[in-house]
Design an enzyme around this catalytic site. Sequence first.
Site, PDB file in Angstrom:
ATOM      1  N   SER A  49       0.899  -1.385  -0.169  1.00 14.53           N
ATOM      2  CA  SER A  49       0.105  -0.084   0.055  1.00 14.53           C
ATOM      3  C   SER A  49       0.842   1.256   0.135  1.00 14.53           C
ATOM      4  O   SER A  49       1.644   1.220  -0.941  1.00 14.53           O
ATOM      5  CB  SER A  49      -0.880  -0.023   1.240  1.00 14.53           C
ATOM      6  OG  SER A  49      -2.025   0.974   1.076  1.00 14.53           O
ATOM      7  N   ASP A  94      -9.466  -4.592  -5.319  1.00 19.08           N
ATOM      8  CA  ASP A  94      -8.708  -3.240  -5.025  1.00 19.08           C
ATOM      9  C   ASP A  94      -9.016  -2.110  -5.746  1.00 19.08           C
ATOM     10  O   ASP A  94      -8.561  -2.187  -6.947  1.00 19.08           O
ATOM     11  CB  ASP A  94      -6.991  -3.523  -4.827  1.00 19.08           C
ATOM     12  CG  ASP A  94      -6.223  -2.544  -3.966  1.00 19.08           C
ATOM     13  OD1 ASP A  94      -6.982  -1.375  -3.823  1.00 19.08           O
ATOM     14  OD2 ASP A  94      -5.315  -2.829  -3.815  1.00 19.08           O
TER      15      ASP A  94
END
Length: 322
Positions: free
Chosen positions: A166, A265
């Site tokens: 991330s 995602d």
Amino acid sequence: MASDNTKEVLTDLSPALKLYKDGTVERLFDSPHVPPSPDDPATGVASKDLNISPVVQARLYLPKLTEPNQKLPVLVYYHGGGFCLESAFSFLDQRYINILAAEANALIVSVEYRLAPEHPLPIAYEDSWTALQWVASHVTENPGIEKEPWLTEHGDFSKIYIGGDSAGGNIVHNILLRAGAELLPGDVKILGGFLSHPYFWGSKPIGSETKEEIEQSLQYKIWLFVYPSVPGGIDNAMINPFVEDAPSLSRLGCSRLLVCLAEKDPLISRGILYVETVKKSGWNGEVEMVEVEGEDHCFHIFNPETEKAKDLIKRLASFISH
């Protein structure tokens, strides 16, 4: 800290974080800090904490050795959390890195960079570079550096990797560009980098995104919150490597790259574009992409026991131990 309804909220980034007018920060999504372990019962990995500098800490992980002078690949790892959440000392990261260290048979330095809003960007980038420089300095004769025995005795400095999930994946990208332009101590080279579910964003819709979705997204709001003075806003090259004036990805300072993505995602379209842009850039390394069907952002950290999480962690481990 517990919520206090009498205080006035200045910035509400629920479900991630709230900033109050009195300056206090309530992190709504954070796993508890846990101590290091001399012998993790699940993996046998040893861990310990140390200070890299007066402001940067790290948790080191050493898997079980099969011989006393065994040399292992070294991974410098940057955790996720939008530059404002989580920690190298958190339960989620401790569990994940224990598993990864055992699976890869690698020595891992998990970096505790400082978080926004108390320490706005670019501080996290500087802390992350400081940590990498510190690791590389173990090959030099610099008497001013306090050497860490695990690294000097067991680190294979021909196999230095960096990786992150991330926001940590975003840090890896920016560190690799810096490593392509600046020498590390001892002229140490980064062999490879992995970007797992990397945090890239921008004002221009990509894939199925709409302009409205982009501007209302948590990804958009968090970037402007963690880097309030950022030139170019959401189209600064550090968060949007596809803008016209962004540094060429041909300058990435490593020879192997692995980008891991998840089908559900929201960041996936930009992850795919990143791989395509690297391939077209003229970068002379090897780039691979792994896309996991049916899964969401950082699924392998939240629940590392599922079959798909185990497969992804094995893939990361094989990249490091290659």
